[in-house]
Write an enzyme that holds these catalytic residues in place. Structure first.
Site, PDB file in Angstrom:
ATOM      1  N   SER A   1       0.814  -1.208   0.000  1.00 12.71           N
ATOM      2  CA  SER A   1       0.000   0.000   0.000  1.00 12.71           C
ATOM      3  C   SER A   1       0.852   1.264   0.000  1.00 12.71           C
ATOM      4  CB  SER A   1      -0.955  -0.054   1.199  1.00 12.71           C
ATOM      5  OG  SER A   1      -1.945   0.918   1.107  1.00 12.71           O
TER       6      SER A   1
ATOM      7  N   ASP B   1      10.562   4.990 -10.068  1.00 13.26           N
ATOM      8  CA  ASP B   1      10.234   5.651 -11.338  1.00 13.26           C
ATOM      9  C   ASP B   1      11.129   6.865 -11.590  1.00 13.26           C
ATOM     10  OD1 ASP B   1       8.333   3.771 -11.776  1.00 13.26           O
ATOM     11  OD2 ASP B   1       6.610   5.124 -11.745  1.00 13.26           O
TER      12      ASP B   1
ATOM     13  N   LYS C   1      -0.795  -4.180  -3.247  1.00 11.87           N
ATOM     14  CA  LYS C   1      -2.104  -3.569  -2.957  1.00 11.87           C
ATOM     15  C   LYS C   1      -2.114  -2.151  -3.507  1.00 11.87           C
ATOM     16  CE  LYS C   1      -5.318  -1.990   0.495  1.00 11.87           C
ATOM     17  NZ  LYS C   1      -5.306  -0.622  -0.041  1.00 11.87           N
TER      18      LYS C   1
END
Length: 446
Positions: A314, A325, A339
């Site tokens: 999460s 990224d 999740k």
């Protein structure tokens, strides 16, 4: 940011990143600050088209209700039947949506304060079984040796297979000081028992220390309301302890089940100067949210290794995904939990609430990690680190009448006392992260 329970009472709807357990089996609740809260259903613009009520199905529902009341072997009151019907509606959605009674709602509100009663286990469901997502640091569960991935087969002799999440969690709730016996299975092996004593869980979300000169360690066990602020303070303290800018930092998100979305954004922002951190998409008009970094970089661009594993979920995956990224750090460890959904807590009358999945979140590059997880840049599985005892052989500097080195440097003889134990000496993944940071600095000439 105000305390979480104030937000719950003053706003009609709260966005959340959460798992499907509450109370004794610890649940992580997350929230959005007031300016990013999506509208409640009654606030949706009038242009939204509502489907007509299914009258035939409602008639069937009323008929079933009436027949149960009239014919069931024992009397059942209307409140119980209707609450069970509501629970049934939520139980057949995804595993993170749930109906919260007054007690469950109260416990969910308290969970992000960092102090609550229970065992210190974050749980989910898989194939009808109760599965440990992650044990929380310094709790009865972690002290008992319970690990991420363990399957809870029984609680005090009662099988958990087929139980709803809330029912299974109810079995593990209880007064601090009381005991609960768990029957577990690990990796398909022979079942084993653990007896745990319930406690008031006080979770310290941020912990930091120097691994050695120049290299710091920052551990986040969950994302509470004030975690972003605590991480900022920890980074500042590490720099002071080192006496200068760090040469490298290990950010440990292993077995971090998630938590407050805003805190995950704040933590990520400490390591980025610009760019998108995370965005969400859903059906509600205001569920499309975007969070971006500000120019301030509390980490001073320090070389970074981020540790993740199957218990990283999460909000922890938001941080890991954003840093990956932006190529801000190297991710090391094993695949994360996966999740990627956002829950919305909708308070109801009588101190009850619905916890409803309303959106998916995406990393800056548009990746949804729902049921996929984050794949580390360098796969380093968990392993036991055994250090061999140093050889007792002599060194040149131990020999009588040995020559000096000609540079005026002191001799390097055998150490008379063993080196003190360090966290990386017992933690293989952490030792590999530290070695990588050292290697990066060597190749950069630092």
């Amino acid at each position: 940011m105000p305390h979480v329970r104030h937000l719950f009472r003053s706003t009609p709807l709260v966005l959340a990143l959460t798992f499907s357990a509450t109370g004794g089996a610890w649940a992580q609740q997350t929230q959005q600050p007031p300016q990013t809260i999506a509208p409640a259903p009654e606030e949706v613009p009038a242009t939204t088209t509502k489907a007509p009520l299914p009258l035939e199905e409602l008639r069937t529902f009323a008929e079933v209700l009436d027949r149960i009341k009239a014919a069931y072997v024992e009397p059942v009151d209307d409140k119980t039947l209707l609450e069970n019907a509501i629970k049934g509606m939520l139980d057949n959605l995804d595993p993170h949506s749930a109906y919260l009674g007054a007690d469950e709602f109260k416990e969910l509100q308290e969970s992000t304060s960092g102090e609550f009663g229970g065992l210190g286990i974050e749980v989910g469901t898989e194939d009808g079984y109760l599965k440990v997502v992650s044990p929380i640091d310094d709790t009865p569960a972690s002290k008992a040796g319970i690990e991420a991935g363990d399957v809870i087969l029984e609680v005090d002799g009662k099988p958990t297979k087929g139980l709803s999440m809330m029912s299974a969690v109810d079995l593990m709730r209880g007064e601090p000081g009381s005991k609960v016996r768990l029957l577990l299975s690990r990796g398909g092996g022979k079942p084993f028992e653990r007896t745990l004593t319930r406690a008031v869980i006080k979770v310290r979300s941020v912990r930091s220390e120097m691994l050695e000169k120049g290299y710091g360690y920052l551990r986040i066990s969950q994302f509470q309301v004030n975690t972003g602020e605590e991480v900022g303070k920890a980074l500042d303290q590490l720099r002071k302890d080192n006496g200068r800018k760090l040469d490298g930092l290990v950010l440990d998100l292993r077995n971090n089940p998630g938590g407050v979305l805003q805190s995950a954004v704040e933590v990520t922002d400490h390591f980025l100067k610009k760019g998108l951190i995370v965005y969400t998409e859903g059906r509600l008009p205001n569920s499309e949210l975007r969070f971006s970094a500000d120019p301030k970089d509390a980490s001073e661009g320090v070389p970074l290794v981020v540790l993740i594993n199957g218990g990283s979920a999460s909000a922890a995956e938001i941080v890991a995904g954003a840093l990956q990224d932006h190529k801000r750090g190297v991710l090391m460890g094993t695949d994360s939990f996966g999740k990627g959904s956002v829950q919305t807590v909708l308070p109801l009358n009588g101190d009850r609430a619905l916890k409803l999945t309303t959106a998916l979140y995406f990393t800056p590059n548009g990746r949804s990690i729902q049921a996929q997880g984050i794949t580390p840049d360098i796969d380093v599985p968990r392993a036991r680190l055994t250090r061999e005892k140093d050889s007792e052989s002599l060194r040149e500097a131990d020999l009588q009448r040995h020559l000096g080195n000609g540079n005026g440097a002191p001799d390097r003889q055998r150490s008379a006392t063993p080196a003190p134990s360090r966290p990386q000496d017992e933690d293989y993944q952490l030792s590999q992260a530290l070695n990588l940071l050292k290697g990066l600095n060597v190749t950069r000439g630092e």
